[in-house]
Design an enzyme around this catalytic site. Structure first.
Site, PDB file in Angstrom:
ATOM      1  N   CYS A   2      46.787  -0.410 -26.893  1.00 13.21           N
ATOM      2  CA  CYS A   2      46.191  -1.732 -28.031  1.00 13.21           C
ATOM      3  C   CYS A   2      44.862  -0.998 -28.370  1.00 13.21           C
ATOM      4  O   CYS A   2      44.243  -0.236 -27.558  1.00 13.21           O
ATOM      5  CB  CYS A   2      45.953  -3.017 -27.198  1.00 13.21           C
ATOM      6  N   ARG A  52      46.117  -5.972 -31.649  1.00 12.01           N
ATOM      7  CA  ARG A  52      47.161  -5.152 -30.822  1.00 12.01           C
ATOM      8  C   ARG A  52      48.393  -4.680 -31.361  1.00 12.01           C
ATOM      9  O   ARG A  52      49.188  -4.679 -32.128  1.00 12.01           O
ATOM     10  CB  ARG A  52      47.340  -6.316 -30.431  1.00 12.01           C
ATOM     11  N   LEU A  53      48.897  -4.160 -30.275  1.00 13.08           N
ATOM     12  CA  LEU A  53      50.247  -3.183 -30.517  1.00 13.08           C
ATOM     13  C   LEU A  53      51.556  -4.148 -29.782  1.00 13.08           C
ATOM     14  O   LEU A  53      51.535  -4.208 -28.529  1.00 13.08           O
ATOM     15  CB  LEU A  53      50.534  -1.856 -29.901  1.00 13.08           C
ATOM     16  N   ASN A  77      44.092  -3.542 -22.032  1.00  8.23           N
ATOM     17  CA  ASN A  77      44.277  -2.376 -23.210  1.00  8.23           C
ATOM     18  C   ASN A  77      45.900  -1.354 -22.276  1.00  8.23           C
ATOM     19  O   ASN A  77      45.386  -1.383 -21.482  1.00  8.23           O
ATOM     20  CB  ASN A  77      43.872  -1.702 -23.300  1.00  8.23           C
ATOM     21  N   GLU A  79      49.643  -1.774 -19.828  1.00 11.03           N
ATOM     22  CA  GLU A  79      50.570  -2.303 -19.041  1.00 11.03           C
ATOM     23  C   GLU A  79      50.714  -2.709 -18.043  1.00 11.03           C
ATOM     24  O   GLU A  79      50.107  -2.163 -17.314  1.00 11.03           O
ATOM     25  CB  GLU A  79      51.702  -2.014 -19.589  1.00 11.03           C
TER      26      GLU A  79
END
Length: 732
Positions: A2, A52-53, A77, A79
């Protein structure tokens, strides 16, 4: 993958009315990172956007996350791999509104303040606007996998996941830092140990340091950095046996791979012919994920492509061999598009092929949003030990590290350094260096580890992030779980030789899950980076196309004349064209990139030009088949061809018993021939006299000419051998 962008007043004032337009411009610069959603938030002295992805909870995980009272705003941004266990520990205290992995960060911050990252595992760049405490929080993961850049103006701070987003703000200057860039070890490829913070290549732009939480007061701009993680020191060898490190590495890698598989979207893996990506693929194989490999002249000759294909077959996984034929040369517009995406002069062939692989994977598998990689294994587990040994063994590797550590310690004291560097048998011991740089020689391997840690941030992680994000994909790197890096950093000196020589620790850790041919793949034949000439030739042609267009454009940049020698740059390209695949094209390309980036800071590209021809795959079953050979034309050879060793080439033998010979070109040792694997090749080379045919020489030395055809073709193309068939007078 992101994108975060924002800015804040640091003098107690409020943002101007134009802030919304500026924020939207910054966010649009990051659109490739987050094609699924774009959000904006304004909060008095601060403003933040998020592109956002969506990989986890696509519907509910919209960012930024905002506290119940509206006073704390957080965007992340990356995980958070252990979010489930962290969320479970907070369920009784906090109200979660989504199943997103990143929402837990808001609740951790509300409960723990600046200690909120102590138990977090993952890769992340984080921004927090805390209106209660009137402060901005910027933070990055321990290893710096996810980027976060900042610029400080007089009364404003800007932050973003990419530099181009900072450039979209009128307060950010746009100027390439030539002086710092040319001194960067990674750009010049100087064999020098460096440490310290990575550079950003642009003046007045800096990273938020890895493993750091930066706090900026919105009242007076006061700034404090809290480094919440550092590389640990080695442990006592008497306390921990070798077997512990092997077993623990295997367990941690398995855990990391499983955590990297968490997503509400498809995940794939980039599979080379090496053990690292093969290990990741093996641990993820139960998901049936698709694998992607590059089919280039280099990967065919050095056997990476065949090994990747066989590994995928052994694991029962589909393998896409993405073809890059010899005539696939990036256009001028295509190269500038990639360079602006990368924002670094270290953009090169690796980034082009990697970006195209991502592009293919995204098009072939539309639901795919993440790729697993084997990155980070070499740097921290001894992957470069054999190469840095210079053809020797572990002791030679350590001796060379000592030399690098000595050079770093003495720095500009060249008159002192000459006692070691100008003598075959130095008259001074390394203890003498303590006078000039105390403790510098205590543990050169530890210095080497720190150097590779910085190099990962400056080059590898930067490149992996941008090539993936530019195609709307997230790159996940299981080997860079901080627990694995900590484990490898703590290996005692007494265990290093056994565990780190040629990555033995990884080979042992994954021995039960990979085929033997992958685990114990033999050393690459003859040339370092065998087959890489194909890549070098492609990018030489790229620079020469359309009348040296890229070079001439780079030389027209505002500061090119101050730093670059135009005549020598043009002359270098002409030499590269004649050399047919010299590695020096990489250095030339970096210098050209500097000029191009210099131009881009003056006129920031407003649009992204269309990409080049779509990458395609070949369903390969036989790598010697015509469809593969036709991609990379070679010099025609038959049994009647007459070859001679080039005039400036010498074949030299090492000391007796070392089973090694060398090929010297113009007085410099360039290639190594290992007798144990390539004795036939050595005998054949010695037999080329410019009079006898290939068949006659092969019969005389007793070797299989067909098996040596690739090496013959390669040697002809790079000028080690010459074809003198037409010069031989036939005998009657």
């Amino acid at each position: 993958m992101c994108g975060i962008a924002g800015f804040a007043r640091t003098d107690g004032g409020s943002l101007a009315e134009t802030s919304d337009r500026i924020l939207r411009d910054m966010a649009r610069a990051l659109r490739p990172r987050g094609p699924d959603d774009m959000q904006f938030h304004h909060a008095g002295p601060a403003s933040m956007s998020f592109t956002r992805l969506a990989l986890i909870d696509p519907e509910g995980g919209r960012q930024p996350f905002i506290s119940d009272d509206g006073n704390v705003i957080l965007a992340a941004n990356g995980e958070i791999y252990n979010y489930r266990e962290l969320t479970k520990s907070l369920r009784s205290k906090a109200k979660f509104r989504s199943e997103s992995d990143c929402e837990v960060l808001l609740h951790l911050y509300l409960e723990k303040g600046l200690d909120f990252l102590d138990d977090v595992r993952g890769m992340f760049g984080i921004a927090v606007i805390d209106l209660r405490a009137q402060r901005l929080i910027l933070a990055r993961d321990r290893l710096g996998i996810k980027p976060l850049f900042v610029h400080r103006a007089q009364d404003t701070i800007l932050f973003a996941s990419e530099i181009k987003a900072l450039f979209a703000h009128p307060a950010c200057p746009r100027e390439l830092d030539w002086q710092l860039a040319l001194a960067e070890q990674g750009l010049s490829a100087a064999l020098t140990m460096v440490d310290g913070e990575p550079i950003t290549w642009f003046k007045h732009v800096e990273h938020v340091p890895a493993g750091t939480i930066r706090t900026v007061s919105l009242r007076d701009g006061a700034t404090r950095d809290h480094r919440y993680w550092e590389l640990p020191a080695p442990v006592d060898p008497d306390e921990v046996p070798e077997s512990y490190f092997v077993q623990t590495l295997g367990d941690l890698l398995s855990s990391s791979v499983q955590e990297c598989l968490i997503a509400d979207a498809e995940i794939g893996v980039f599979l080379s012919g090496g053990i690292d990506s093969a290990a990741v693929a093996a641990m993820a194989a139960h998901t049936g994920l698709h694998t992607f490999s590059a089919l280039t002249g280099s990967t065919v000759v050095n056997k990476d492509a065949p090994y990747a294909h066989r590994t995928a077959a052994a694991l029962g996984l589909p393998n896409h061999q993405v073809a890059f034929p010899a005539d696939r040369i990036p256009s001028t517009a295509e190269w500038k598009r990639l360079l602006w995406l990368m924002e670094t002069p270290q953009c090169g062939p690796e980034q082009f092929y990697k970006s195209e692989l991502y592009r293919f994977a995204r098009r072939e598998r539309p639901e795919l949003k993440a790729i697993l990689l084997g990155s980070g294994a070499d740097e921290f587990s001894g992957g470069y030990s054999v190469g840095l040994a210079g053809g020797g063994d572990w002791d030679d590797f350590l001796a060379n590290l000592n030399a690098l550590a000595r050079r770093k310690a003495l720095g500009a004291r060249t008159s002192v350094a000459s006692w070691w560097e100008d003598a075959d048998l130095p008259l001074l011991s390394d203890n003498a260096i303590d006078v000039y740089a105390p403790s510098a020689m205590d543990d050169p391997y530890r210095s080497y580890f720190a150097w590779k840690f910085r190099e990962m941030q400056q080059y590898n992680l930067w490149a992996e992030d941008r090539t993936a994000s530019g195609n709307g994909v997230e790159a996940r790197v299981p080997f860079l779980d901080h627990r694995i890096v900590e484990l490898l950093a703590t290996v005692p000196r007494a265990h290093r030789k056994r565990l780190f020589w040629d990555k033995r620790i990884i080979r042992e850790a994954v021995r039960d899950i990979l085929p033997a041919e992958v685990l114990d793949r033999p050393k690459l034949a003859f040339y370092e980076g065998e087959g890489v000439r194909h890549t070098h030739r492609t990018f030489t042609r790229m620079l020469a196309q359309h009348g040296d267009e890229l070079i001439e454009e780079a030389l027209s940049s505002p500061r090119a004349a101050q730093y670059l020698d135009a005549g020598n740059i043009r002359g270098t390209l002409r030499r590269l064209e004649a050399a047919q695949g010299s590695a020096h094209v990489q250095l030339l390309l970096r210098v050209v990139n500097l000029g191009l980036l210099d131009l881009m800071t003056v006129a920031v590209p407003a649009t992204r030009p269309a990409p080049g021809p779509a990458p395609y795959e070949i369903a390969v079953s036989d790598f010697d088949a015509t469809e593969v050979r036709d991609l990379f034309p070679q010099h025609p050879l038959d049994s009647a061809t007459v070859l001679a060793v080039a005039p400036d080439v010498l074949i030299l033998d090492d000391a007796q018993g070392r089973n090694t010979s060398y090929v010297a070109v113009d007085g410099s040792l360039v290639f190594v021939i290992d007798h144990l694997t390539h004795l036939d090749w050595l005998r054949l080379l010695r037999g080329f006299d410019g009079r006898r045919s290939l068949a006659e020489v092969a019969a005389d030395v007793g070797c299989d000419l067909r098996a040596l055809q690739p090496l013959l073709a390669e040697s002809l193309e790079i000028g080690l051998l010459t074809d003198v068939t037409s010069e031989v007078v036939p005998t009657r």
